[in-house]
Write a protein that holds these residues in place. Structure first.
Motif, PDB file in Angstrom:
ATOM      1  N   ASP A   1     -30.985  52.364  76.098  1.00 48.67           N
ATOM      2  CA  ASP A   1     -32.052  51.501  76.602  1.00 48.67           C
ATOM      3  C   ASP A   1     -32.078  50.159  75.894  1.00 48.67           C
ATOM      4  O   ASP A   1     -33.135  49.630  75.566  1.00 48.67           O
ATOM      5  N   GLY A   2     -30.898  49.584  75.616  1.00 44.03           N
ATOM      6  CA  GLY A   2     -30.832  48.244  75.061  1.00 44.03           C
ATOM      7  C   GLY A   2     -30.987  48.168  73.557  1.00 44.03           C
ATOM      8  O   GLY A   2     -30.940  47.099  72.984  1.00 44.03           O
ATOM      9  N   SER A   3     -31.191  49.251  72.870  1.00 39.75           N
ATOM     10  CA  SER A   3     -31.322  49.219  71.416  1.00 39.75           C
ATOM     11  C   SER A   3     -30.458  50.301  70.802  1.00 39.75           C
ATOM     12  O   SER A   3     -30.140  51.290  71.443  1.00 39.75           O
TER      13      SER A   3
ATOM     14  N   MET B   1     -28.316  63.148  92.600  1.00 41.07           N
ATOM     15  CA  MET B   1     -27.594  62.753  93.812  1.00 41.07           C
ATOM     16  C   MET B   1     -26.268  62.116  93.399  1.00 41.07           C
ATOM     17  O   MET B   1     -26.240  60.956  92.984  1.00 41.07           O
ATOM     18  N   PRO B   2     -25.160  62.831  93.466  1.00 39.84           N
ATOM     19  CA  PRO B   2     -23.876  62.290  92.989  1.00 39.84           C
ATOM     20  C   PRO B   2     -23.483  60.981  93.658  1.00 39.84           C
ATOM     21  O   PRO B   2     -22.793  60.159  93.065  1.00 39.84           O
ATOM     22  N   ASP B   3     -23.925  60.754  94.920  1.00 37.45           N
ATOM     23  CA  ASP B   3     -23.549  59.542  95.652  1.00 37.45           C
ATOM     24  C   ASP B   3     -24.413  58.340  95.293  1.00 37.45           C
ATOM     25  O   ASP B   3     -24.169  57.237  95.798  1.00 37.45           O
ATOM     26  N   CYS B   4     -25.427  58.516  94.462  1.00 37.01           N
ATOM     27  CA  CYS B   4     -26.375  57.433  94.163  1.00 37.01           C
ATOM     28  C   CYS B   4     -25.641  56.232  93.579  1.00 37.01           C
ATOM     29  O   CYS B   4     -24.885  56.350  92.618  1.00 37.01           O
ATOM     30  N   GLY B   5     -25.879  55.070  94.173  1.00 35.59           N
ATOM     31  CA  GLY B   5     -25.252  53.848  93.699  1.00 35.59           C
ATOM     32  C   GLY B   5     -26.169  52.958  92.899  1.00 35.59           C
ATOM     33  O   GLY B   5     -25.787  51.842  92.537  1.00 35.59           O
ATOM     34  N   LEU B   6     -27.388  53.409  92.614  1.00 40.26           N
ATOM     35  CA  LEU B   6     -28.323  52.594  91.826  1.00 40.26           C
ATOM     36  C   LEU B   6     -27.934  52.598  90.360  1.00 40.26           C
ATOM     37  O   LEU B   6     -27.538  53.628  89.813  1.00 40.26           O
ATOM     38  N   ASP B   7     -28.078  51.462  89.723  1.00 35.62           N
ATOM     39  CA  ASP B   7     -27.825  51.360  88.284  1.00 35.62           C
ATOM     40  C   ASP B   7     -29.155  51.582  87.558  1.00 35.62           C
ATOM     41  O   ASP B   7     -29.883  50.645  87.252  1.00 35.62           O
ATOM     42  N   HIS B   8     -29.461  52.852  87.301  1.00 34.85           N
ATOM     43  CA  HIS B   8     -30.746  53.178  86.678  1.00 34.85           C
ATOM     44  C   HIS B   8     -30.874  52.606  85.269  1.00 34.85           C
ATOM     45  O   HIS B   8     -31.986  52.425  84.776  1.00 34.85           O
ATOM     46  N   ALA B   9     -29.746  52.338  84.630  1.00 37.90           N
ATOM     47  CA  ALA B   9     -29.789  51.790  83.270  1.00 37.90           C
ATOM     48  C   ALA B   9     -29.859  50.268  83.289  1.00 37.90           C
ATOM     49  O   ALA B   9     -29.996  49.645  82.233  1.00 37.90           O
ATOM     50  N   GLY B  10     -29.763  49.673  84.469  1.00 35.58           N
ATOM     51  CA  GLY B  10     -29.733  48.222  84.560  1.00 35.58           C
ATOM     52  C   GLY B  10     -30.799  47.656  85.471  1.00 35.58           C
ATOM     53  O   GLY B  10     -31.971  48.033  85.406  1.00 35.58           O
TER      54      GLY B  10
ATOM     55  N   ASP C   1     -31.540  48.018  88.629  1.00 37.38           N
ATOM     56  CA  ASP C   1     -32.259  48.856  89.593  1.00 37.38           C
ATOM     57  C   ASP C   1     -33.372  49.682  88.948  1.00 37.38           C
ATOM     58  O   ASP C   1     -34.332  50.064  89.616  1.00 37.38           O
ATOM     59  N   GLY C   2     -33.235  49.991  87.660  1.00 34.69           N
ATOM     60  CA  GLY C   2     -34.261  50.763  86.967  1.00 34.69           C
ATOM     61  C   GLY C   2     -34.394  52.172  87.512  1.00 34.69           C
ATOM     62  O   GLY C   2     -33.461  52.731  88.089  1.00 34.69           O
ATOM     63  N   GLU C   3     -35.573  52.752  87.350  1.00 35.51           N
ATOM     64  CA  GLU C   3     -35.842  54.111  87.809  1.00 35.51           C
ATOM     65  C   GLU C   3     -37.020  54.077  88.785  1.00 35.51           C
ATOM     66  O   GLU C   3     -38.160  54.334  88.422  1.00 35.51           O
ATOM     67  N   PRO C   4     -36.751  53.757  90.059  1.00 34.44           N
ATOM     68  CA  PRO C   4     -37.836  53.575  91.035  1.00 34.44           C
ATOM     69  C   PRO C   4     -38.444  54.868  91.548  1.00 34.44           C
ATOM     70  O   PRO C   4     -39.407  54.831  92.310  1.00 34.44           O
ATOM     71  N   GLY C   5     -37.882  56.017  91.182  1.00 41.36           N
ATOM     72  CA  GLY C   5     -38.404  57.276  91.699  1.00 41.36           C
ATOM     73  C   GLY C   5     -37.682  57.740  92.940  1.00 41.36           C
ATOM     74  O   GLY C   5     -38.072  58.723  93.563  1.00 41.36           O
ATOM     75  N   TRP C   6     -36.635  57.039  93.314  1.00 42.94           N
ATOM     76  CA  TRP C   6     -35.801  57.458  94.433  1.00 42.94           C
ATOM     77  C   TRP C   6     -34.364  57.057  94.148  1.00 42.94           C
ATOM     78  O   TRP C   6     -34.088  56.262  93.246  1.00 42.94           O
TER      79      TRP C   6
END
Length: 379
Positions: A23-25, A189-198, A200-205
């Motif tokens: 998370d950046g640290s 979801m293996p196909d998820c293309g969101l960058d949760h660490a960047g 896109d964050g963690e929007p809940g979907w």
């Protein structure tokens, strides 16, 4: 220094790691080092390790690794920064680290030797394109199909590939990022293309990378959205606090700047109808081509004369309107000079209205109606 990872088959395991970026640290979780084998003691386990390059690695040693209890082909994953560490150095470092724990590396699986998931042999693709397009058209657009049309479409696709207009490389999926990343961000979801660490964050979907048309938005009233695709679609899974709210899979269909969220079955109905519609659209295009044979360019000289005549007509209409306004104002002022009382006030207001609106007939009608109403009131 260690970092704790959860073994979902039960319990926890402590894995020695160099400093990792979380998370950046820098996470510097000080944990007791696991017990090591006695000097000279035989190894108690033999493992296979998957290893690969990671140019953005922030670990101080330039190498880090973790256990992968859920994988069947190997037991550990290891990454290294090729700018600071060679492959053989990374392997030697990891052998030493695991040997201290009584573990022997039997084999390294070099992940960098695998072909890139989105790479392709351009020559092979071009060679296979005509047959593939021909077969696809025969199956999906039988009413539009002809060998010549299939060959024409294939040639356009080949030219696009050769000119460097092939689809851009797809972003990493959750499966590409690895099991540990999926566990950390609860991304099932293996196909998820969101960058949760960047960004896109963690929007809940979670969502796949959209498929989209090369054609951009065709809206004639486009207001700065010209770069939006004409059509796009992606799978979206809503699983925010799923135990409480459940989990829902949707298809998001984007058309220009608008989006429709549909159940997969409804999206399939749209796709089937779309195939039929676009087949009719192709037939309509054929008809439009026939009609367009009668199209021709206009004569610039005739166009110039027409514009000049139109400008003259507008000037004449404007001049007549201005003259009528001036005449009406003169008449009203003449009558106002002899009027008295309320009538004089009405005449003054009438003059102002005519001058402002340039519509003497409309103002005169309004005044007549107003005066008639006053007379009825007095009677």
């Amino acid at each position: 220094m260690t970092i704790t990872t959860t073994n979902y088959s039960g319990g926890e395991t402590l894995i020695p790691l160099v400093t990792r970026l979380v998370d950046g640290s820098r996470a510097r979780a000080e944990q007791p080092e696991p017990p090591t084998a006695e000097p000279g003691a035989p190894a108690t386990d033999t493992v296979i390790v998957a290893i690969g390059r990671c140019p953005s690695l922030t670990a101080e040693a330039g190498v880090e690794y973790w256990s992968t209890p859920d994988m069947t082909n190997y037991s550990y994953e290891c990454v290294y920064d090729p700018k600071r560490v060679r492959l053989d150095q990374a392997e030697a470092w990891l052998r030493t680290q695991l040997a201290e724990r009584g573990i022997t590396v039997a084999e390294f699986l070099n992940e960098d030797d695998k072909p890139e998931p989105n790479s392709f042999d351009l020559a092979k693709v071009i060679a296979a394109m005509p047959a593939a397009v021909d077969e696809a058209m025969r199956k999906t657009l039988p009413g539009y199909y002809s060998p010549d049309k299939a060959a024409e479409i294939a040639q356009v696709a080949i030219e696009m590939l050769r000119s460097g207009q092939a689809p851009a490389e797809q972003p990493l999926t959750a499966a590409d990022r690895g099991r540990a990343w999926q566990i950390k961000y609860l991304c099932a979801m293996p196909d998820c293309g969101l960058d949760h660490a960047g960004a896109d964050g963690e929007p809940g979907w979670h969502a796949t990378t959209p498929i989209e048309t090369t054609v951009r938005d065709i809206d004639t009233d486009n207001l700065g959205n010209e770069n939006e695709p004409f059509l796009a679609a992606q799978i979206v899974v809503h699983d925010y606090r799923a135990q409480a709210y459940g989990r829902t899979t949707e298809m998001w269909l984007h058309y220009g700047v608008h989006t429709g969220a549909l159940a997969p079955s409804a999206a399939r109905d749209v796709a089937v109808e779309g195939i039929a519609f676009f087949e009719r659209l192709l037939a309509l295009c054929d008809r439009a081509d026939v009609i367009a044979r009668g199209d021709f360019e206009g004569d610039p000289e005739v166009a110039r004369c027409d514009r000049e005549a139109e400008d003259a007509r507008i000037r004449e209409i404007t001049a007549r309107r201005e003259q009528r306004t001036a005449d009406a104002v003169a008449v009203v002022r003449e009558r106002q000079a002899t009027a008295e009382g309320p009538l004089a006030e009405v005449m003054g207001a009438m003059t102002d209205l005519i001058a402002k609106t340039g519509d003497p007939d409309g103002v005169a009608g309004f005044v007549r109606d107003h005066l008639a109403a006053l007379k009825r009131a007095e009677a």
